[in-house]
Design a protein around this motif. Structure first.
Motif, short mmCIF file in Angstrom:
data_model
loop_
_atom_site.label_atom_id
_atom_site.label_comp_id
_atom_site.label_asym_id
_atom_site.label_seq_id
_atom_site.Cartn_x
_atom_site.Cartn_y
_atom_site.Cartn_z
N THR A 190 0.82 -1.22 0.00
CA THR A 190 0.00 0.00 0.00
C THR A 190 0.85 1.27 0.00
O THR A 190 0.47 2.26 -0.61
CB THR A 190 -0.95 0.04 1.21
N ASN A 214 3.25 -0.82 9.47
CA ASN A 214 2.44 -0.28 10.57
C ASN A 214 3.23 -0.16 11.86
O ASN A 214 3.06 0.80 12.62
CB ASN A 214 1.20 -1.15 10.78
N TYR A 247 3.09 3.46 13.19
CA TYR A 247 2.13 3.73 14.27
C TYR A 247 2.57 3.28 15.66
O TYR A 247 2.03 3.76 16.66
CB TYR A 247 0.78 3.07 13.96
N ASP A 287 4.09 -5.35 19.07
CA ASP A 287 4.65 -4.06 19.46
C ASP A 287 4.13 -3.64 20.83
O ASP A 287 3.18 -4.22 21.34
CB ASP A 287 4.32 -2.98 18.41
N SER A 290 -7.74 5.43 7.88
CA SER A 290 -6.34 5.64 8.25
C SER A 290 -6.23 6.85 9.15
O SER A 290 -6.86 7.86 8.90
CB SER A 290 -5.49 5.86 7.00
N THR A 291 -5.46 6.72 10.21
CA THR A 291 -5.20 7.89 11.04
C THR A 291 -3.94 8.60 10.57
O THR A 291 -3.54 9.59 11.15
CB THR A 291 -5.03 7.49 12.51
N ARG A 341 -2.86 7.77 5.09
CA ARG A 341 -2.41 6.77 4.13
C ARG A 341 -3.65 6.16 3.48
O ARG A 341 -4.76 6.68 3.66
CB ARG A 341 -1.56 5.74 4.84
N LEU A 342 -3.48 5.05 2.76
CA LEU A 342 -4.64 4.51 2.04
C LEU A 342 -5.62 3.78 2.94
O LEU A 342 -6.78 3.61 2.60
CB LEU A 342 -4.16 3.58 0.92
N GLY A 343 -5.14 3.30 4.09
CA GLY A 343 -6.02 2.56 4.98
C GLY A 343 -6.40 1.19 4.43
O GLY A 343 -7.47 0.66 4.73
N CYS A 344 -5.51 0.62 3.65
CA CYS A 344 -5.78 -0.68 3.05
C CYS A 344 -4.92 -1.79 3.65
O CYS A 344 -5.10 -2.97 3.35
CB CYS A 344 -5.54 -0.64 1.55
N GLY A 345 -3.95 -1.42 4.49
CA GLY A 345 -2.96 -2.38 4.96
C GLY A 345 -3.54 -3.50 5.81
O GLY A 345 -3.37 -4.68 5.48
N LEU A 346 -4.22 -3.16 6.89
CA LEU A 346 -4.76 -4.19 7.78
C LEU A 346 -5.82 -5.04 7.10
O LEU A 346 -5.71 -6.27 7.09
CB LEU A 346 -5.32 -3.55 9.05
N PRO A 347 -6.87 -4.43 6.51
CA PRO A 347 -7.86 -5.29 5.85
C PRO A 347 -7.23 -6.10 4.72
O PRO A 347 -7.57 -7.26 4.54
CB PRO A 347 -8.91 -4.30 5.33
N1 LIG Z 1 0.60 -1.57 15.15
C1 LIG Z 1 -0.30 -0.57 15.25
N2 LIG Z 1 -0.36 0.17 16.39
C2 LIG Z 1 -1.25 1.17 16.50
N3 LIG Z 1 -2.14 1.50 15.56
C3 LIG Z 1 -2.14 0.82 14.41
C4 LIG Z 1 -1.23 -0.26 14.20
N4 LIG Z 1 -1.48 -0.77 12.98
C5 LIG Z 1 -2.49 -0.07 12.45
N5 LIG Z 1 -2.90 0.89 13.30
C6 LIG Z 1 -4.03 1.82 13.10
O1 LIG Z 1 -4.93 1.22 12.21
C7 LIG Z 1 -5.17 2.07 11.10
C8 LIG Z 1 -5.37 1.24 9.85
O2 LIG Z 1 -4.18 0.55 9.50
P1 LIG Z 1 -3.90 0.17 7.99
O3 LIG Z 1 -2.60 -0.51 7.89
O4 LIG Z 1 -5.11 -0.57 7.50
O5 LIG Z 1 -3.92 1.57 7.25
P2 LIG Z 1 -2.75 2.64 7.12
O6 LIG Z 1 -1.48 2.08 7.64
O7 LIG Z 1 -3.22 3.89 7.74
O8 LIG Z 1 -2.64 2.82 5.54
P3 LIG Z 1 -1.92 1.80 4.53
O9 LIG Z 1 -1.61 0.55 5.29
O10 LIG Z 1 -2.91 1.59 3.46
O11 LIG Z 1 -0.68 2.48 4.06
C9 LIG Z 1 -3.95 2.97 11.04
O12 LIG Z 1 -4.24 4.19 10.40
C10 LIG Z 1 -3.61 3.13 12.52
O13 LIG Z 1 -4.42 4.13 13.10
#
Ligand SMILES: Nc1ncnc2c1ncn2[C@@H]1O[C@H](COP(=O)(O)OP(=O)(O)OP(=O)(O)O)[C@@H](O)[C@H]1O
Ligand SMILES: [Mg+2]
Lengths: 294, 168
Positions: free
Chosen positions: A222, B58, B62, B90, B107-108, B111-117
């Motif tokens: 991403t 992440n 984060y 972590d 996303s906080t 970013r795209l907010g696509c990583g976790l899903p």
């Molecule tokens: N290890 C973590 N610790 C704390 N918060 C997290 C962690 N991983 C994800 N998050 C929170 O979950 C949200 C969604 O994560 P996700 O990976 O889906 O999106 P993103 O990182 O914001 O964008 P992308 O992964 O698409 O670049 C993040 O914006 C953050 O707020």
């Protein structure tokens, strides 16, 4: 602290410094250091004075060896020593001298201090003083080592920046067509650089189409996708269309699973197909020469 | 926090410390090499590497850093079924609203907010243990072969989530 240590530190400073610098100008007989470069004399002198001040202060404040934790005083000492040590380490690196020489200089000073201490002591030198002084120099050696490593890390990251600059070429493929072959890791710093280079080139060559080739990008996640999207948006703002090429079948499948779509960007599997598309957009095509023999 | 089952120790395992985004590439590359070495298909190895890259990113973005571990595991239920288990831990701020974080596009960090899903879809098994101020622990598995039938997601622990997965 024994009075002798304080006395040595106070009254024999100049003598010690002179002795130290004199011996450092030649390679040591036991091979623990090779001669200090003349340009090093000033940094060494500076370090010597800071060090003496620190040792003297600590000695007069009755440092105990009991604590395992670095005491507040030790931290103060480290802070005070950092600038001259840093300078010494940097000079040595610039002169392409080894870290072991630097450490050799410092340990030789310890040796001289011990000798002076024993010579001055009218009675037996207290064990505590010896242990303490030894401990101090151990700290200093460790600090020097850390500073040298940090310096090397900085050097390496500076180098990788220059490699990065070299590895983001924007190629002028044809009239109004640019090719941006991306290779390797696309992190935030590099993505910005790539976009800047591309925008400059688009403006300069009045490019109507930019082919961004991703064959050399190992994994499109991403973050990479977002960087590429930003690059595409920027290119469009300057009036260039973008053709994406070189996304592997696995990469394409993974992007779908990630839920990422590159909007209405034209995407072609191979660079060849991408170039053909770019030519089409600019109203050109590659044709066989009429007279060419079959 | 609930203790996750201990990883099998019989085969190889690798640990990676992630502090900044610059550390991410090494672990993603490691995951891909491990999978290819174990005979994963190109696509499945790419899936694993990308999910690893997402979760490691992440950590850097984060959580102020963390640890990624790759273990080779064998399915206790099925002989000869091997996979790669991914553990990501972590001590960061934790994820206050997990369902929201698992929502596509949330996303906080701008970013795209696509990583976790996305990572949960790329892996065969995926579970998160997190809450505010408690840090985050993620366990995920990618098997060498796709499952014949999609297995139903199981989620019993409070505060943990096993999103629906699709058979590849
Ligand atoms: N290890 C973590 N610790 C704390 N918060 C997290 C962690 N991983 C994800 N998050 C929170 O979950 C949200 C969604 O994560 P996700 O990976 O889906 O999106 P993103 O990182 O914001 O964008 P992308 O992964 O698409 O670049 C993040 O914006 C953050 O707020
Ligand atoms: Mg993410």
């Amino acid at each position: 602290m024994t009075p002798s240590l304080s006395q040595v530190l106070k009254h024999r400073q100049d003598e010690l410094l002179e002795h130290w610098l004199r011996d450092l100008s030649q390679t040591s007989s036991d091979g623990s250091f090779s001669s200090a470069h003349p340009e090093l004399i000033e940094p060494l002198r500076e370090l010597f004075y800071v060090l003496m001040t620190q040792l003297d202060q600590a000695a007069s404040r009755e440092i105990s060896l009991a604590t395992d934790q670095p005491s507040r005083l030790e931290r103060e000492q480290q802070t005070a020593l950092e600038p001259p040590l840093k300078q010494l380490v940097a000079e040595q690196a610039r002169l392409q001298r080894s870290l072991s020489d630097t450490l050799g200089f410092l340990l030789y000073l310890k040796h001289l201090l011990f000798k002076a201490l024993f010579a001055a002591a009218d009675q037996a030198v207290e064990e505590r003083s010896i242990l303490w002084l030894d401990h101090c120099f151990e700290q200093i050696a460790r600090q020097t080592f850390d500073l040298a490593l940090a310096q090397r890390d900085r050097y390496i990251s500076e180098q990788s920046i220059s490699i990065m600059e070299l590895s983001t070429p924007v190629l002028r493929l044809w009239h109004q067509i640019l090719l941006l072959p991306l290779v390797g890791v696309i992190d935030t710093g590099r993505a910005r650089q790539i976009t800047d280079h591309l925008l400059e080139a688009i403006a300069k060559y009045e490019a109507r189409v930019t082919v961004i080739d991703l064959t050399g990008v190992p994994i499109i996640d991403t973050s990479v996708a977002q960087h590429i999207m930003k690059t595409i948006d920027a290119a469009r703002l300057l009036g260039s269309r973008v053709v994406l090429t070189g996304i592997s079948p696995e990469g394409a499948q993974t992007l779908t699973k990630l839920g990422i779509r590159f909007g209405d960007v034209i995407s072609r599997a191979s660079l060849r197909a991408g170039i053909a598309e770019a030519l089409l957009i600019t109203g050109k095509r590659i044709a066989a020469m009429e007279a060419s023999p079959r | 926090m609930v203790d996750l089952p201990a990883p099998s120790e019989e085969c190889g395992s690798r640990r990676f410390s992630i502090q900044t985004e610059a550390d991410v590439m090494a672990v993603a590359r490691g995951a891909r090499q491990l999978a290819e070495h174990l005979g994963f298909s190109q696509v499945r190895a790419y899936h694993l590497a990308t999910a690893t890259s997402e979760l490691a990113t992440n950590l850097a973005v984060y959580a102020g850093g963390g640890m990624v571990q790759l273990h080779v595991i064998e399915d206790p239920a099925k002989a000869n079924r091997i996979g790669v288990e991914l553990r990501v831990e972590d001590q960061g701020p934790g994820i206050p609203d997990l369902a929201l974080a698992m929502t596509e596009g949330f996303s906080t960090g701008a970013r795209l907010g696509c990583g976790l899903p996305g990572a949960s879809r790329l892996m065969d098994e995926f579970s998160i243990d997190t809450s505010a101020h408690q840090g985050t622990r993620i366990r995920a598995v990618k098997w060498r072969q796709p499952a014949l039938l999609p297995t139903a997601p199981i989620s019993t622990e409070a505060g943990s989530l096993a999103p629906t997965r699709t058979a590849p």
